[in-house]
Design a protein around this motif. Sequence first.
Motif, short mmCIF file in Angstrom:
data_model
loop_
_atom_site.label_atom_id
_atom_site.label_comp_id
_atom_site.label_asym_id
_atom_site.label_seq_id
_atom_site.Cartn_x
_atom_site.Cartn_y
_atom_site.Cartn_z
N HIS A 76 0.87 -1.18 0.00
CA HIS A 76 0.00 0.00 0.00
C HIS A 76 0.90 1.23 0.00
CE1 HIS A 76 -3.89 1.84 0.51
NE2 HIS A 76 -4.46 0.70 0.89
N GLU A 190 -11.85 -1.49 -7.21
CA GLU A 190 -12.63 -1.98 -6.06
C GLU A 190 -13.78 -1.03 -5.75
OE1 GLU A 190 -10.14 -2.40 -2.64
OE2 GLU A 190 -11.79 -2.85 -1.27
N ASP A 252 -11.01 -8.98 -2.23
CA ASP A 252 -10.56 -8.59 -0.90
C ASP A 252 -11.48 -9.34 0.04
OD1 ASP A 252 -8.80 -6.82 -2.02
OD2 ASP A 252 -9.55 -5.06 -0.96
N ASP A 304 -8.38 -8.91 3.15
CA ASP A 304 -8.37 -7.49 3.50
C ASP A 304 -9.13 -7.38 4.82
OD1 ASP A 304 -8.01 -4.78 3.49
OD2 ASP A 304 -9.59 -4.34 2.06
C1 RM4 Z 1 -10.53 0.16 2.10
C2 RM4 Z 1 -10.48 -0.84 0.97
C3 RM4 Z 1 -9.11 -1.07 0.41
C4 RM4 Z 1 -8.02 -0.96 1.41
C5 RM4 Z 1 -8.20 0.16 2.38
C6 RM4 Z 1 -7.12 0.17 3.43
O1 RM4 Z 1 -11.68 0.01 2.85
O2 RM4 Z 1 -11.06 -2.04 1.38
O3 RM4 Z 1 -9.02 -2.30 -0.22
O4 RM4 Z 1 -6.89 -0.73 0.65
O5 RM4 Z 1 -9.46 0.08 2.97
#
Ligand code: RM4
Length: 404
Positions: A76, A190, A252, A304
């Motif tokens: 990230h 996403e 995720d 996730d």
């Molecule tokens: C979000 C989303 C993403 C993640 C961030 C930290 O809700 O799910 O996938 O990268 O959070």
Amino acid sequence: MAGMTAIEASSSAIMERLLWAVDELEIELPSWGFVNTGTRFKVWKQPGTPRTVEEKMDDAATVHRYTGIARTVAVHIPWDKVDDYGVLLDYMRSKGLGIGAVNINTFQDDEYMLGSICHPSAEIRAKALDALIECCDIARLTNAPAVKVWLGDGTNYPGQDDLRWRRNRLVEGLQAGYEHLPEQARMYLEYKIFEPSIYSTDVQDWGQALAVCNRVGERAVVCVDTGHHSLGVNIEQIVALLLAEGKLGSFDLNDKKYGDDDLMVGSIDPYQMFRITHELINAMRDDGDPGAQRCANETVYMLDQCHNIEPKVPAIIRSVMNLQELFAKALLVDREALVAAQARGDVLEASNLLWSAFFTDVRGPLGELRQQRGLPADPFHSYRQSGEDEARTAARVGGQAASW
Ligand code: RM4
Ligand code: MN
């Protein structure tokens, strides 16, 4: 196996069917799953939390060492920013890890209060595009398979901004970013129903994500975060539709009770997760639909999750096992019998075939298969009993723990 229910199958026939879940299935870990997290009320600090990107990789490597199927780690940016990505990649490889998706973060900078790629100001949009290009560059440097886009963009009040123009900016921004995507990489888009934006979210559901991906390019595909739907939504049907379109890219994975709760996958509603794994395995086995088959074979499974109150490394080991078990159960569905039951309109037998696969206990056979591969039969308990968690905590005293 034909004509036999999963319950009647001998254990060697079951073992045979489960091989894919041990030898082929790969589960990607999120680097951010190892850091301190919480809710908007409080971030809970856990002892032994990684302080550096390398320590996050060390923890991921531990999960891989115990489970054997967690081979890649998603990063990230900027949380995992380093000076030299070649050095980071070498470090990961030395631990048996590969790089996964490079995730963009355009939701924490002050300037992104009103959005990033969809922001009304061209200046902020340009900054967000630069962040996306940076992720593409990192993906090129590390030979990463994907750049993943999740945007916090949206509005809080009706009339705050023009919804249609925000949509136009979204398409334009992603198209511009896509130009920089290295050839080997895909772009995962996403969606999320709400939060942090409350009234409207710019990529709010699979329909929007699919339509935008179709506008952006062939290698733009949808990421399904299981926590990002309202309650009662038929997620497995969304998965089936995206497979039919050849546009499912990645997952995720997590579980939820009310919202985007980021609980351990399968911990609340394992039958829902099983219905999803069934759609995937079913597509992989469907020679009559080569497009969906290819799409299912290329789909990436990432966790996730946020382990707010439970120790993270064993929680992630547990999650990898949950998922492996739920894929294993899906492998037990007798597809031939299912297709036949569907064709003759045998509603009860068709539903019973899923039900009995789900209730077959696969833990014993999976344990045996793991052992044959030099892994612990029960990675979760082996880790808990190993003393490694205590050693990890003792070795990580002082410094600044990585945190949400
Ligand atoms: C979000 C989303 C993403 C993640 C961030 C930290 O809700 O799910 O996938 O990268 O959070
Ligand atoms: Mn997500």
